[in-house]
Each structure stands twice: as structure tokens, then as C-alpha cells.
Write a protein that holds these residues in place. Sequence first.
Motif, short mmCIF file in Angstrom:
data_model
loop_
_atom_site.label_atom_id
_atom_site.label_comp_id
_atom_site.label_asym_id
_atom_site.label_seq_id
_atom_site.Cartn_x
_atom_site.Cartn_y
_atom_site.Cartn_z
N LEU A 189 60.09 33.49 -47.86
CA LEU A 189 59.04 32.51 -48.16
C LEU A 189 58.95 31.53 -47.00
CD1 LEU A 189 60.00 31.72 -51.87
CD2 LEU A 189 58.34 33.38 -51.04
N ILE A 190 57.73 31.24 -46.57
CA ILE A 190 57.52 30.34 -45.44
C ILE A 190 56.44 29.33 -45.81
CG2 ILE A 190 56.75 30.16 -43.03
CD1 ILE A 190 57.82 33.00 -42.60
N GLU A 191 56.75 28.07 -45.63
CA GLU A 191 55.79 27.00 -45.90
C GLU A 191 55.66 26.17 -44.63
OE1 GLU A 191 55.57 24.89 -49.89
OE2 GLU A 191 56.40 23.29 -48.61
N ARG A 192 54.53 26.33 -43.94
CA ARG A 192 54.31 25.61 -42.68
C ARG A 192 53.50 24.35 -42.92
NH1 ARG A 192 55.31 27.47 -37.85
NH2 ARG A 192 53.63 26.18 -37.05
N ALA A 193 53.86 23.31 -42.19
CA ALA A 193 53.19 22.02 -42.37
C ALA A 193 51.73 22.08 -41.94
CB ALA A 193 53.93 20.94 -41.57
N ASP A 194 51.37 23.01 -41.02
CA ASP A 194 50.01 23.03 -40.51
C ASP A 194 49.09 24.00 -41.26
OD1 ASP A 194 51.06 25.42 -39.67
OD2 ASP A 194 50.74 25.10 -37.53
N THR B 272 54.59 24.92 -54.65
CA THR B 272 55.36 24.71 -53.43
C THR B 272 56.37 25.84 -53.26
OG1 THR B 272 57.10 23.46 -54.55
CG2 THR B 272 55.18 22.21 -53.75
N LEU B 273 56.95 25.91 -52.07
CA LEU B 273 57.98 26.91 -51.82
C LEU B 273 59.15 26.72 -52.79
CD1 LEU B 273 59.36 28.17 -48.46
CD2 LEU B 273 60.94 27.27 -50.15
N ILE B 274 59.52 25.49 -53.04
CA ILE B 274 60.64 25.21 -53.95
C ILE B 274 60.31 25.69 -55.36
CG2 ILE B 274 62.08 23.40 -54.97
CD1 ILE B 274 62.64 23.93 -52.03
N GLU B 275 59.08 25.47 -55.79
CA GLU B 275 58.67 25.93 -57.13
C GLU B 275 58.66 27.45 -57.21
OE1 GLU B 275 55.76 22.15 -58.30
OE2 GLU B 275 54.94 23.91 -57.27
N THR B 276 58.17 28.09 -56.15
CA THR B 276 58.16 29.56 -56.11
C THR B 276 59.58 30.10 -56.10
OG1 THR B 276 56.07 29.52 -54.89
CG2 THR B 276 57.34 31.56 -54.82
N LEU B 277 60.45 29.44 -55.36
CA LEU B 277 61.85 29.86 -55.28
C LEU B 277 62.51 29.77 -56.66
CD1 LEU B 277 63.67 30.82 -52.98
CD2 LEU B 277 64.41 28.45 -52.68
N ALA B 278 62.20 28.73 -57.40
CA ALA B 278 62.78 28.55 -58.74
C ALA B 278 62.32 29.65 -59.68
CB ALA B 278 62.41 27.19 -59.30
N ARG B 279 61.10 30.16 -59.46
CA ARG B 279 60.60 31.24 -60.30
C ARG B 279 61.24 32.58 -59.94
NH1 ARG B 279 56.77 34.80 -59.21
NH2 ARG B 279 56.00 33.60 -57.44
N ILE B 280 61.42 32.83 -58.63
CA ILE B 280 61.98 34.10 -58.17
C ILE B 280 63.48 34.17 -58.44
CG2 ILE B 280 62.44 35.50 -56.12
CD1 ILE B 280 59.84 34.50 -54.94
N ALA B 281 64.16 33.05 -58.21
CA ALA B 281 65.63 33.03 -58.37
C ALA B 281 66.03 31.83 -59.20
CB ALA B 281 66.29 32.98 -56.99
N PRO B 282 65.73 31.85 -60.49
CA PRO B 282 66.02 30.69 -61.34
C PRO B 282 67.51 30.38 -61.41
CG PRO B 282 65.42 32.62 -62.66
CD PRO B 282 65.13 32.96 -61.25
#
Length: 340
Positions: free
Chosen positions: A28-33, A118-128
Amino acid sequence: MTLEVFLDDTPGELRAVVERDGRAEHILIERADTPPQTRLGARSVARVRQSAPGLKGAFIDLGGGLEAFMPLKGGISAPVGAKVEVEISAERREAKAPVARRRGAGEGEPRLLAAAPTLIETLARIAPGAEPITGRAAIEAGWAAVEQAQGPAAVPGGQVHVERTRAMITVDIDLNAHDMGRAHSRDETNRLALKAAARLIRLNRWGGLVAVDLIGTQHDGKAILAAAQAAFGDDPSIVYGPVNRFGVLMLSLPWGRTPLEEVLYAEPRLRLPRPEQAAQEAVRRLRAALLEDTTRARVTLTCATGIAALAAPLVAQLGPRAHLKTDDSLKPGDSNIEAE
């Protein structure tokens, strides 16, 4: 099964890797731009800019000079100038605009209504429940995941090669020479290879038509379908075809995020980095060096002038130990790290 999550928070880019049993499964990649209106799951009010009946859809204005393509089904029309509420269902890829799913009529000027997860929210769904590992270990996990995505995968009895063309994704499964003629080994290798292929496709964030060249012919179609569904999932948007007489399984996967190679490279086939990504990776190397030895008072990143200009605001966020200088004898994708 061992599940580990790595979170690399380098200025300019948040990167996460999910590993199962030591192998990367997701990047997962979340870029500021990245414009928030174009991220997967973002909801916006948009204006229909151009009707495209030949493509069974319309091009829409998301605001701020950003556009997307909106497919239309079920006889729904979208006259030019109409306001619609949409949700991004597929991020940009190649020269194609993001794809937006119509949610209903919209009101007001084009604007963002709700940010994407957000990446953090997606991460929590994939790997709770998994506690992210940070620091240098996370940086190294990100590098290793990219390397895994770009190479073949070994499975007991064979090897799996996955490539993407403009038309489709091809999967080639090779049986080791010493296993030739053993039906059980062939079937087991095909099953494991489907699992490995699905993992590589997820890592690369690919979708579209997939052709899997299985080992041998005259397969048990039901067994292959069950193995494919176990590997790729039972998402209703995945379409599975039968194994043809040539021993090729066809399936279609939905697109979601921008392919990994397009995030990393300006020329994916040549692996030439985009200037922005070259600067980002140089800053990541600098951060890794800072984390590796905290006793060094000064760690300096050296890169070409153009890359340094892009890296400078990111280096400034790393603190007083981080420094930057230029050397135009270096190629755009190259950089050096010196610790004092």
C-alpha cells in the motif's frame, strides 16, 4: 500462519507491506502529492464534460482540472453539464483517467465530498489487529516487497512467471524437469502456482484479463476452478472462465489501485524512475541511514540537482542530522549517502 505488517512513514510517502509467512501479500502506498479526488474510494460531486456513447459512458470533471471516466449502464443518461455524485472505483493507469462509479444525482460545483479510506484504515481492514512494525525494518520490508513483485515465484516442483502486457496479464507455470510425468506433482504444482500467481498480481496491483498457462492438458475443470477461487478469491466482480483444450485458464480481475510499476517508474519496462519517485527513494535511503546509526551527527544525501530540488523539502523534515548536496555527475536515479 504468521501475519506481519510493516509501516514506513518516510516524508512524502507512507508505505505499508502485509506479509504472510514471510512473503509479501500487499503493498500500500499513500503519496502526499496524489490528488484526493482521484484516490480509490473517494466520493465527489462531478460535472459531465463529454458524453462518450461509443464507450458506454461519459467523461466527468472532478474539479481542479481533474477528470474521470464514468461508465453508464441500465439506460441511464448523462447529458453534458449534468451534476452527478460519483465514487472512484479504479485509480488512473497508463494514459487512462480514473474510473468513477455513478452514485446518483449531484448538486453544486465539482468538489470532494468524502476522502478515500486512508492507508491506515485500509491496513486495518486487510490485517485487523496487527501491530505495525516501523523504523528501518519497515523500509527494508518495502524494498523486499517491490523486489518480490518484480520477479518470478518459486513453488515446490516449479516456478511461476507473471507478466503484464497492454492486453492482458500472462502467467506461465514451469514444471521442474525432474518432476515431469508425475501427475500428482503436476496437479499440486498447478494449485500452488495459482496461489503464487494471485499473490504476485496483488503485489503489482494489477487487474484485467488474466491468462494462466497451466502445466499439461486434460485438467479436472472443477478442481482447477476451486484452486483458482481459493487463490484469487470469491469476489463477485471476478469472472472465471473454463480451462480450454490448450490448458489455459482465463479469468478477469477488477482494477483498483494504480499499478505498482506506474507508481515507481516513468518507463515501467525500462524501470526508469519518475523524478519525483527518484527523489522519494533517495530520501528513503537517507532515512534508513539515519535510523541505522543514530550516533552519527551528520548524514548527507548526494544526488543530481534536479532530484535534489525535489528532495529538499522532504530532507528538511528528517531533522538536523539530515543534509543534502548536489553532484551532477550522478544519474537522476542515483544517489550517495555519507555519514560523519
